[in-house]
Design an enzyme around this catalytic site. Sequence first.
Site, PDB file in Angstrom:
ATOM      1  NE  ARG A   1       7.003   2.395   4.886  1.00 22.87           N
ATOM      2  CZ  ARG A   1       7.006   1.433   5.796  1.00 22.87           C
ATOM      3  NH1 ARG A   1       6.004   0.579   5.835  1.00 22.87           N
ATOM      4  NH2 ARG A   1       8.000   1.320   6.642  1.00 22.87           N
ATOM      5  CB  ALA A   2      -0.418   5.732   3.381  1.00 23.66           C
TER       6      ALA A   2
END
Length: 693
Positions: free
Chosen positions: A275-276
């Site tokens: 997700r980062a």
Amino acid sequence: MTTPFPFTAVVGQDDLRLALLLNAVSPAVGGVLVRGEKGTAKSTAVRALSALLPEVAVVPGCRFSCDPAAPDPSCPDGPHEPGPGARRAARMVELPVGASEDRLVGALDIERALAEGVKAFEPGLLADAHRGILYVDEVNLLHDHLVDLLLDAAAMGASYVEREGVSVRHAARFLLVGTMNPEEGELRPQLLDRFGLTVEVAASREPEQRVEVVRRRLAYDDDPAAFAAGWAGEEAAVRQRVVAARELLPRVRLGDGALRQIAATCAAFEVDGMRADIVMARTATALAAWAGRTDVLAEDVRQAALLALPHRRRRNPFDAPGLDEDKLDETLEQSSGSEGDDGNDGDGGDGDGDPDPDGPGGGGGRPAPDGGPQDDGGSAARPEAGEGGQPQASGSREQAPARAAEPFRTKALSVPGIGEGAAGRRSRARTEHGRTTGARRPRGALTRLHLAATVQAAAPHQRARGRSGPGLVIRRDDLRQATREGREGNLVLFVVDASGSMAARQRMGAVKGAVLSLLLDAYQRRDKVGLVTFRGSHAEVALPPTSSVDAAAARLESLPTGGRTPLAAGLLKAHEVLRVERLRDPARRALVVVVTDGRATGDGAARSASGRDGGRATGGTEPVALARRAARLFAAEGTASVVVDCESGPVRLGLAGQLAGELGGPAVTLDGLRADSIAGLVRDVQGTSRRAA
């Protein structure tokens, strides 16, 4: 209607304003978490953002804000006929911390659903926030069951309401913005990761900037409408720039060079999952669009990292969020290499300025370390007996704080009986969530139907009610509410012996490691915590009951040791803390954890009670007797307790075990506290408490 404070009138807070504007440009960034001390314009800036968002097109009359160009096929108000839509301002919907589940997701009229087969649904806040902003002030204090619902909606882009086989689904895509004061506790890791960006805010230390803050606030309070009118030009300019950036966003090119830098940065900082990387890519693209560019540069990647990675670096709740900017610059420089493409100049991400010098922005920076206040020590006392009964020279004076040993997973401690406190994960409680244990008549609105009990109540009356068809004739008096059992959070009050008998550095390090482990367990179980310490001639409340486990860990780390052992004073101080806390929060039950070797020497409490100096040696009769009398106060009130026995060495007096008997709770050694310990000494405190009763 109250005139909001203009967004452009907020003084300073460049990172906060930039993060909010990036989400206005690209809602796909995923929202903002704003962390900081009170009084730093967190809520003011967030509430002002809605005035800068472009209008949205909606289907007229649809309660769920369907887009007329692509209406939701499963909208409860649908199906919608094609046609021109109406335009309205984007909504800012606030979720109160104490909101009910029905207020968040909506309420289904179960009585009409059963009796008439009609899906009568009243939309909740998730429906109101669709295609707008959902704002949660003090998001770290949000109840767990509401956090679960938010996580589901954020993951699926939809809200589901299901009750006894009747279900309603509607779209729920929103920009999630939360503000919090870290002193009041941290967020669950799952929800923390759902925020695309995070910003640390603090009050300026520059006198001129502080003067300007006060000047603008006073002017706004005197005449909000006139103040807002004075900033209308700046507001319109930023609103127009947001619209232009949104239009430019699809044309922004994220080259392979920038993607390599993003991937290398996330890998270098060891963030979990992917997700980062995705959030960084979207943020860098939004930064380029905000600056009016169609190419993502290294400076965009750097700024995106400063906004998207700090809160994803936490490995446990005691780690302060932050990013090593030197390491970031080194990673960007190494990953640029010689393979840069047209979308990245390969300069190593040296741009430490705002992508647009005229707009809000700037380097994210690292937050200052959150160290607890330093204890200035206590009075000196005579040497006490050390390990194995040998004199301990260091016990007569304060010693430098020992470093805590590595925390470990502890055995589960719980309070006996069934409570009705705040939702958590420690002790049994009657809650709105959990397993069904029975049924009762509803008090107020029906929220959880017990279908079998309802049918059983209605069945004997069907002939008298003239039933002629296959369906049951249901009356209001037939409805039964399901009673459920879940878990509650407790107040875990630590009473820690910091006297000379505990002062051997290796030993105190182990003790601090054990307390730190229990604090970590309290964080995971959503408890409040408090810390009472005793040493020298008195006891003190090192930390009043709070939801901030971080604050407790900081106080523990700086805890000095040395002096006598006023055990009775420590217990009496803890008893007073609990008395006051019961008045503030009577539903929250307490668990007292006494960390000591059980020894007691003369102290202020002993002198006050006896009129003369207390005992003159470790384990003296009078101090021990006073400590046992103080312990019996907890047992008489039924307060759950456990003693962590810190005694070590070949000679053991067993005083901690005797103290546990007076408290009415179990004793456990430091080794026995570990979850992987062979000796199952502490599963919970229920069995011992019942035997004591």
